[in-house]
Scaffold this active site. Structure first.
Site, PDB file in Angstrom:
ATOM      1  N   ARG A   1     -13.802   0.321  -2.790  1.00 25.47           N
ATOM      2  CA  ARG A   1     -13.184   0.525  -1.476  1.00 25.47           C
ATOM      3  C   ARG A   1     -12.915   2.005  -1.196  1.00 25.47           C
ATOM      4  O   ARG A   1     -11.762   2.408  -1.013  1.00 25.47           O
ATOM      5  CB  ARG A   1     -11.898  -0.288  -1.339  1.00 25.47           C
ATOM      6  CG  ARG A   1     -12.120  -1.779  -1.454  1.00 25.47           C
ATOM      7  CD  ARG A   1     -10.858  -2.552  -1.113  1.00 25.47           C
ATOM      8  NE  ARG A   1     -11.073  -4.000  -1.258  1.00 25.47           N
ATOM      9  CZ  ARG A   1     -10.168  -4.921  -1.034  1.00 25.47           C
ATOM     10  NH1 ARG A   1      -8.945  -4.557  -0.640  1.00 25.47           N
ATOM     11  NH2 ARG A   1     -10.441  -6.203  -1.188  1.00 25.47           N
TER      12      ARG A   1
ATOM     13  N   ASP B   1      -4.594   1.928   3.554  1.00 27.38           N
ATOM     14  CA  ASP B   1      -5.316   0.855   4.237  1.00 27.38           C
ATOM     15  C   ASP B   1      -5.149   0.982   5.745  1.00 27.38           C
ATOM     16  O   ASP B   1      -4.054   1.316   6.243  1.00 27.38           O
ATOM     17  CB  ASP B   1      -4.825  -0.517   3.774  1.00 27.38           C
ATOM     18  CG  ASP B   1      -5.429  -0.924   2.434  1.00 27.38           C
ATOM     19  OD1 ASP B   1      -6.152  -0.099   1.836  1.00 27.38           O
ATOM     20  OD2 ASP B   1      -5.172  -2.053   1.986  1.00 27.38           O
TER      21      ASP B   1
ATOM     22  N   ASP C   1       0.857  -1.182   0.000  1.00 32.82           N
ATOM     23  CA  ASP C   1       0.000   0.000   0.000  1.00 32.82           C
ATOM     24  C   ASP C   1       0.897   1.237   0.000  1.00 32.82           C
ATOM     25  O   ASP C   1       2.011   1.211   0.538  1.00 32.82           O
ATOM     26  CB  ASP C   1      -0.876   0.045   1.259  1.00 32.82           C
ATOM     27  CG  ASP C   1      -1.651  -1.238   1.480  1.00 32.82           C
ATOM     28  OD1 ASP C   1      -2.121  -1.823   0.483  1.00 32.82           O
ATOM     29  OD2 ASP C   1      -1.786  -1.646   2.649  1.00 32.82           O
TER      30      ASP C   1
ATOM     31  N   ASP D   1      -1.662  -2.426  -4.845  1.00 33.36           N
ATOM     32  CA  ASP D   1      -2.537  -2.882  -3.771  1.00 33.36           C
ATOM     33  C   ASP D   1      -3.360  -1.688  -3.308  1.00 33.36           C
ATOM     34  O   ASP D   1      -3.974  -1.005  -4.112  1.00 33.36           O
ATOM     35  CB  ASP D   1      -1.710  -3.505  -2.651  1.00 33.36           C
ATOM     36  CG  ASP D   1      -2.552  -4.355  -1.704  1.00 33.36           C
ATOM     37  OD1 ASP D   1      -3.731  -4.600  -1.998  1.00 33.36           O
ATOM     38  OD2 ASP D   1      -2.036  -4.761  -0.655  1.00 33.36           O
TER      39      ASP D   1
END
Length: 450
Positions: free
Chosen positions: A324, A274, A231, A270
């Site tokens: 997301r 996060d 990330d 990715d």
């Protein structure tokens, strides 16, 4: 319709509000929303000594989030290379407050001498090659079992070399901030905020965070998937974190240009930001998330830490995001005054904006969507039938829209319509969103904090 002068006045007011700072003592004392106190020794332009304003989301809980604002001269750095950044970060055991000012763009894929490194450099000496990997694990001959053997071992060795170079671990009590006017940021790197507390990340562009060595997983879904690791910013077990005025982008390599192997996209990206593994008390505000697929994950699994994952997300712009934004599990998540633009996907296909699952308790209020003509508001949400989402005052293409009702009418796995908490840390929440699209266009992302 607000006049040009009133909109200009509103923007000046926003800039003025963000320029002021709140002392840690004021945060701890619970100074009311809108009451901003100057930090001793700091000026409005002293961005590196600003702390999170009182009541500004979950990260304002308790003693608030102050980062490295108490840093002494020995722990105040200005860095412009990877080697300098690594030295300034020190070790995670050194929790003395520190301020790290990033000047210009730091390329994570460089060695100690500043030489550019490529995926081939990381693979050198390991025996790994993509062509050999593809030949070894072609499902038509290898089957649908997990990769194992010489090429998988070589891939792991190459991946470890890249990880050692591009992952930057942030200690507690740190402020990382881009120097205004220098195009400050990190390209190709992954900022890891793991098992630490009290961290501020501001005014930085995170670009081209890429995994040179994605792993093939034939058991992921019905057709298998290529899974990448890094990330741009990852929070794992982190507490009291403020991410403000950053830009997240895949540029210059976007998913639409990636090749396909074994019938699946060779995914090198990715997450953007996060928040997982029991992270807690996080405020994410005035960031630009641009043209990315799996953008923000809150909760790493359906069994992530209960009683944590409390996150506030406000005044961000999500442009060309596939999914997301966020996907939330378990925690108490508040989204307000965000802008979602799904009209500029540039080859991406939008799946949804907000996903509430694994008993997540999401409040989404006064957000704005721009969607293409003919697109359905019911597809802006997602869930597994256990997550809750309370939505009020949300607007789609200029029209007030009950997104939860639209979603539930079209899906068998309903979103629950009650939550077990009431947001109180709501500094800056705007009840009118008619100017939000124009205001956030110039006040979000890296480079807008001056």
């Amino acid at each position: 319709m607000a006049s040009a002068s009133s909109r200009s006045s509103h923007r000046r007011s926003l800039r003025k509000r963000r320029a002021l700072v709140v002392t840690a003592a004021a945060v701890a004392a619970g100074v009311g929303a809108g009451v901003l106190v100057m930090n001793a020794g700091a000026s409005p332009a002293d961005l590196s000594h600003q702390v999170l304003p009182a009541k500004d989301g979950w990260a304002a809980s308790g003693a608030g989030t102050t980062g490295g604002t108490k840093a002494d001269a020995a722990h105040t750095f200005t860095v412009s290379t990877r080697a300098q950044l690594v030295k300034a970060l020190g070790t995670q055991t050194d929790t003395a407050p520190r301020i790290i000012k990033i000047k210009g763009t730091i390329d994570a894929n460089t060695d100690a001498a500043g030489k550019k490194l490529t995926c081939a450099d990381y693979a050198s000496g390991t025996g790994y090659s993509l062509s050999a990997y593809l030949k070894a694990f072609d499902p038509s001959t290898y089957g649908k079992k997990a990769p194992s053997g010489t090429q998988e071992t070589a891939r792991k060795a190459a991946a470890e070399k890249q990880k050692k170079n591009i992952v930057f671990r942030v200690p507690s009590n740190t402020t990382l901030i881009g120097v205004p006017g220098t195009k400050a940021g990190i390209t190709g790197g992954s900022l890891q905020v793991q098992n630490v507390k009290n961290v501020i990340v501001r005014n930085l562009t995170f670009a081209a965070t890429e995994d040179c060595f994605p792993q093939w997983d034939p058991t992921d879904g019905s057709s298998g998937e290529w899974n990448s690791t890094y990330d741009s910013v990852t929070l794992r077990g982190a507490t009291n974190v403020w991410a403000d005025h950053n830009t997240f982008t895949d540029s210059p390599t976007f998913d639409k240009s990636l090749k396909t192997y074994f019938g699946r996209k060779y995914q090198i990206h990715d997450g953007a930001l996060d928040i997982t593994n029991g992270s807690d008390l996080v405020t994410v505000e005035r960031n630009l998330f641009s043209h990315h697929d799996k953008t923000m994950l809150i909760g790493s699994s359906d069994t992530d830490s209960k009683g944590k994952l409390r996150v506030t997300i406000h005044h961000n712009v999500w442009k060309g995001i596939v999914q997301r934004a966020p996907l939330a599990r378990i925690g108490q998540v508040h989204l307000y005054n965000n802008v979602y633009d799904t009209t500029a996907l540039d080859g991406y296909e939008s799946k949804y904006s907000i996903d509430s699952r694994a008993k997540a308790q999401v409040v989404a209020e006064r957000n704005v969507w721009r969607i293409p003509a003919g697109a359905k508001p019911a597809k802006l949400l997602s869930g597994d039938g256990t997550g809750s989402l309370v939505g009020t005052g949300n607007v789609v293409n200029g029209t007030a829209t009950d997104l939860v009702a639209a979603y539930n009418a079209a899906n068998s796995k309903k979103l629950k319509t009650t939550v077990n908490w009431t947001p109180t840390l709501t500094a800056g929440l705007e009840t009118s969103v008619k100017n939000l699209l124009t205001d956030l266009a110039t006040t979000t992302g890296a480079g807008t904090l001056t």
